[in-house]
Every structure is written in structure tokens, then in C-alpha cells.
Design a protein around this motif. Sequence first.
Motif, mmCIF file in Angstrom:
data_model
loop_
_atom_site.group_PDB
_atom_site.id
_atom_site.type_symbol
_atom_site.label_atom_id
_atom_site.label_comp_id
_atom_site.label_asym_id
_atom_site.label_seq_id
_atom_site.Cartn_x
_atom_site.Cartn_y
_atom_site.Cartn_z
ATOM 1 N N ILE A 34 -5.460 4.783 3.820
ATOM 2 C CA ILE A 34 -4.268 5.018 3.276
ATOM 3 C C ILE A 34 -2.650 4.681 4.037
ATOM 4 C CG2 ILE A 34 -2.748 6.490 3.075
ATOM 5 C CD1 ILE A 34 -4.992 9.065 2.465
ATOM 6 N N ALA A 35 -3.149 4.358 5.384
ATOM 7 C CA ALA A 35 -2.220 3.214 6.197
ATOM 8 C C ALA A 35 -2.043 1.973 5.443
ATOM 9 C CB ALA A 35 -2.817 3.700 7.385
ATOM 10 N N LEU A 36 -2.891 1.180 5.090
ATOM 11 C CA LEU A 36 -2.713 -0.235 4.934
ATOM 12 C C LEU A 36 -2.147 0.024 3.204
ATOM 13 C CD1 LEU A 36 -5.335 -1.612 5.854
ATOM 14 C CD2 LEU A 36 -2.836 -1.739 6.816
ATOM 15 N N LEU A 37 -2.664 1.084 2.566
ATOM 16 C CA LEU A 37 -1.510 1.117 0.999
ATOM 17 C C LEU A 37 -0.304 1.462 0.923
ATOM 18 C CD1 LEU A 37 -1.829 1.074 -2.230
ATOM 19 C CD2 LEU A 37 -2.798 3.782 -1.320
ATOM 20 N N LEU A 40 1.163 -2.498 3.562
ATOM 21 C CA LEU A 40 0.934 -3.216 2.304
ATOM 22 C C LEU A 40 1.918 -2.879 0.932
ATOM 23 C CD1 LEU A 40 -1.440 -5.118 4.571
ATOM 24 C CD2 LEU A 40 1.173 -6.425 4.057
ATOM 25 N N GLY A 41 0.666 -2.299 0.856
ATOM 26 C CA GLY A 41 0.050 -1.586 -0.568
ATOM 27 C C GLY A 41 2.051 -1.012 -1.351
ATOM 28 N N LEU A 42 2.710 -0.313 -0.747
ATOM 29 C CA LEU A 42 3.844 -0.113 -1.215
ATOM 30 C C LEU A 42 4.810 -1.164 -0.517
ATOM 31 C CD1 LEU A 42 3.413 3.675 0.432
ATOM 32 C CD2 LEU A 42 3.553 2.881 -2.328
ATOM 33 N N GLY A 43 4.384 -1.825 0.273
ATOM 34 C CA GLY A 43 5.520 -2.621 0.515
ATOM 35 C C GLY A 43 5.575 -4.279 -0.585
ATOM 36 N N HIS A 44 4.274 -4.505 -1.167
ATOM 37 C CA HIS A 44 4.181 -5.453 -2.138
ATOM 38 C C HIS A 44 4.973 -5.632 -3.145
ATOM 39 C CE1 HIS A 44 0.818 -4.541 -3.875
ATOM 40 N NE2 HIS A 44 1.312 -5.370 -5.289
ATOM 41 N N GLY A 45 5.092 -3.677 -3.227
ATOM 42 C CA GLY A 45 6.118 -3.556 -5.202
ATOM 43 C C GLY A 45 6.870 -3.405 -4.696
ATOM 44 N N ALA A 46 7.973 -3.173 -3.458
ATOM 45 C CA ALA A 46 8.727 -3.257 -3.532
ATOM 46 C C ALA A 46 10.479 -4.068 -3.513
ATOM 47 C CB ALA A 46 9.073 -2.908 -1.769
ATOM 48 N N TYR A 47 9.392 -5.129 -3.779
ATOM 49 C CA TYR A 47 10.840 -6.502 -3.616
ATOM 50 C C TYR A 47 11.148 -6.075 -5.855
ATOM 51 C CZ TYR A 47 11.254 -7.698 0.831
ATOM 52 O OH TYR A 47 11.256 -7.474 2.143
ATOM 53 N N ASP A 48 9.980 -5.452 -6.449
ATOM 54 C CA ASP A 48 10.301 -5.432 -7.914
ATOM 55 C C ASP A 48 11.513 -5.948 -8.064
ATOM 56 O OD1 ASP A 48 7.368 -5.279 -7.643
ATOM 57 O OD2 ASP A 48 7.105 -3.955 -8.922
ATOM 58 N N LEU A 49 11.964 -5.085 -8.532
ATOM 59 C CA LEU A 49 14.219 -5.032 -8.264
ATOM 60 C C LEU A 49 14.288 -6.261 -8.507
ATOM 61 C CD1 LEU A 49 16.202 -3.192 -9.595
ATOM 62 C CD2 LEU A 49 16.835 -2.969 -7.782
ATOM 63 N N PRO A 193 -12.066 3.914 -0.899
ATOM 64 C CA PRO A 193 -11.629 3.431 0.217
ATOM 65 C C PRO A 193 -11.590 2.244 0.070
ATOM 66 C CG PRO A 193 -13.429 4.689 1.029
ATOM 67 C CD PRO A 193 -12.954 5.130 -1.038
ATOM 68 N N GLY A 194 -12.492 1.290 0.283
ATOM 69 C CA GLY A 194 -13.118 0.045 -0.023
ATOM 70 C C GLY A 194 -12.220 -0.718 -0.785
ATOM 71 N N PHE A 195 -12.087 -0.570 -2.178
ATOM 72 C CA PHE A 195 -10.633 -1.393 -2.622
ATOM 73 C C PHE A 195 -9.448 -0.926 -2.627
ATOM 74 C CE2 PHE A 195 -8.040 -1.005 -6.731
ATOM 75 C CZ PHE A 195 -8.799 -2.611 -7.152
ATOM 76 N N VAL A 196 -9.284 -0.055 -1.859
ATOM 77 C CA VAL A 196 -7.360 0.484 -1.230
ATOM 78 C C VAL A 196 -7.768 -0.448 0.154
ATOM 79 C CG1 VAL A 196 -6.206 1.901 -0.399
ATOM 80 C CG2 VAL A 196 -7.143 2.246 -2.071
ATOM 81 N N LEU A 197 -9.236 -0.532 0.634
ATOM 82 C CA LEU A 197 -8.469 -1.808 2.000
ATOM 83 C C LEU A 197 -8.730 -3.238 1.990
ATOM 84 C CD1 LEU A 197 -10.945 -0.265 4.311
ATOM 85 C CD2 LEU A 197 -8.565 -0.309 5.009
ATOM 86 N N ALA A 198 -9.732 -3.058 0.258
ATOM 87 C CA ALA A 198 -9.518 -4.737 -0.363
ATOM 88 C C ALA A 198 -8.299 -5.337 -0.948
ATOM 89 C CB ALA A 198 -11.150 -5.379 -1.199
ATOM 90 N N ASN A 202 -5.928 -8.105 1.475
ATOM 91 C CA ASN A 202 -5.884 -9.078 0.031
ATOM 92 C C ASN A 202 -4.956 -9.323 -0.561
ATOM 93 O OD1 ASN A 202 -8.159 -11.676 -0.492
ATOM 94 N ND2 ASN A 202 -7.316 -10.972 -2.407
ATOM 95 N N HIS A 203 -4.918 -8.781 -1.569
ATOM 96 C CA HIS A 203 -3.932 -8.759 -2.854
ATOM 97 C C HIS A 203 -2.751 -8.423 -2.399
ATOM 98 C CE1 HIS A 203 -1.941 -8.573 -6.850
ATOM 99 N NE2 HIS A 203 -1.553 -7.427 -6.529
ATOM 100 N N ALA A 204 -2.224 -7.727 -1.640
ATOM 101 C CA ALA A 204 -0.868 -7.409 -1.055
ATOM 102 C C ALA A 204 -0.803 -8.068 -0.096
ATOM 103 C CB ALA A 204 -0.854 -5.553 -0.937
ATOM 104 N N ALA A 205 -1.435 -8.520 0.326
ATOM 105 C CA ALA A 205 -1.242 -9.727 1.601
ATOM 106 C C ALA A 205 -0.562 -10.183 0.968
ATOM 107 C CB ALA A 205 -2.155 -10.006 2.665
ATOM 108 N N ALA A 206 -1.330 -11.387 0.469
ATOM 109 C CA ALA A 206 -1.028 -12.385 -0.335
ATOM 110 C C ALA A 206 0.630 -12.539 -1.333
ATOM 111 C CB ALA A 206 -2.079 -13.143 -1.608
ATOM 112 N N HIS A 207 0.783 -11.426 -1.858
ATOM 113 C CA HIS A 207 1.599 -11.237 -2.683
ATOM 114 C C HIS A 207 3.089 -10.815 -1.147
ATOM 115 C CE1 HIS A 207 4.801 -9.750 -6.091
ATOM 116 N NE2 HIS A 207 4.888 -8.597 -5.152
ATOM 117 N N VAL A 208 2.831 -9.749 -0.613
ATOM 118 C CA VAL A 208 3.709 -9.855 0.543
ATOM 119 C C VAL A 208 3.945 -12.094 1.223
ATOM 120 C CG1 VAL A 208 4.516 -9.943 2.586
ATOM 121 C CG2 VAL A 208 3.559 -7.822 1.575
#
Length: 284
Positions: A34-37, A40-49, A193-198, A202-208
Motif C-alpha cells: 500500500i505504501a509503494l502503491l 510510486l503507483g499513484l505518482g506515475h499516473g498523476a502526470y497523465d494530464l 501483495p506480490g503483484f502490487v509490489l512488482a 518495476n513498472h511505475a518506477a520505469a514510468h517515473v
Amino acid sequence: MNRARPVAWDATALVLAALAIATPSSAVWIGLAIALLATLGLGHGAYDLELASGNRRRFVATYLATSAIVLVVWWVWPALALVSFLAVSAWHFGQADLAHLPAHPGRRLLQASRGVLFVGLPLALHADDAVPILDALGVTLALPSAVTRAVAVGVVLQHAALFAVIVPQRQHARELFALTPALVLLTGLPLLPGFVLAFSLNHAAAHVHALRLRDRPRSAHLRAAALWLCALLGTLLAGWLLLDGDVPARWWALAFAALSALTFPHMAVVHRWHALRVRCEPPA
């Protein structure tokens, strides 16, 4: 072509992955997820606009309309919604995670292969975890364990073969190191939890990282921060509810459907962004 993430980031991700699978406490897994989601998880989508072009009001209206349509499809035809979401997610993960590779005729095939690995491997390895959530979503799926094991082996082998042929040999070690934390988490932890952390590491970090390489005005970062804060509050509330005792499968199902409604338009925006960047690349 974009530069790959710094080696230090992937080393940190690997350490976090090792720590996550080393503890038997599910509260630790879910709390870290939850902390990483939320960051990083939410942060990587915040730039869509900021990635969109054209009229912003029209963009926001289209974004919200797409989310609403996704929710309706979940309500009317959950099997179609699930298959569509998994297919689009697979392409999205592969396209974004491997966007930094040099232009190659087979890069799109490799990107699709990476997405199949990222989506198919955890579902095959943790089918027992997925069944109650799928049932709550209205999708019945019961496969023999021999089939799920064969699927897990198949998605790994197909990606390994394409990886060996398409990724330049000089980049093999670096790309395998970048992929290792995600593989550790997807195979070593329960499904969610495994998928959210991965996904986050991985994915969100690459986008950021790709976003960092673009020069953006201060106003763009402020707008993204405001969107991130709104999403963060919602995530914290959801996290508090999901951590509060034994969580019914229908709650996870509702969270999954809501997340897919938010990510469908995000994936469309990012797909267009990466597609435009690929057109500007010189041939290999």
C-alpha cells in the motif's frame, strides 16, 4: 531512446523484494504494498494530464467517460471486462517497461511477451488466490494445477526465448538484473501483495524515470501533485479498510474493478505517448 533506470534503483528494489519475501507477516507485505502503491503507483499516473495534448477539458471528460464505461462493462459483462483489462494491461506493462531499448523490428513482440510474463506468471502461480476474487467479480475459472503449472512455465520460456533474440547481447545482464526484483515478488509472495509490489517497483518506477527525463514547468509538477494527493487520500482509506481484519473477497473484487476503471484511460494516454516517441526514434 530513453536511458534505463539507474542500477542503484534496481538494487534497492531487489533488497526490498528480498526483505518482503523473508518475513512471514502478511501485514508487512500488504502495508509495504500500500505504501509503494500510494507513492510510486499513484505518482506515475498523476502526470497523465501533462502527457495529453489538445483541449484539457475535453481530455478530462473523455478520461472520466472511459472510466464510467469500464465500470458498466464490469457490471454487465465481467468476463469481457476481465479479459480486456488483462490484455490491455499486458501490452501496457511491456510497452512502458521496455521503451528504453533500442529500435528493433521485434521490439513490439518482446513488449507483448514481457506483458504476458508480468500478467500471466502470477495468475498461474497463485491461481488459488485468484479464484475467490474472480468469483466475486462474476468470472468463474477453475483450472487443474497441472495446467496452471504448464502456463507458468510457458510464459517464462516464451519470454526467455524472445529476450535472448531481441535484446542486444551487451544489455542482457542489465535487463535481467532490472527484471529480477519483479520475478522474486511475483513468485515469492501471494498474488495481490506480490503483484502490487512488482508493479510499483518495476513498472511505475520505469514510468517515473521516463518522466524525469522530460523538462516540465513547475506548474506541471504542482498539478500532478494535486492529483496525486487526491488519489493518495483514497488509497489510504482503502488501505485502512483492507487492513482492518479479514478482508472479504468481494472487497478485493470491488477494489480491482475500480482500479481497472482508473487505469484503462491511463493506459490509453501512456500508449499514445510511447507510440509518438517510437516514431521519432532513429532506426537501429
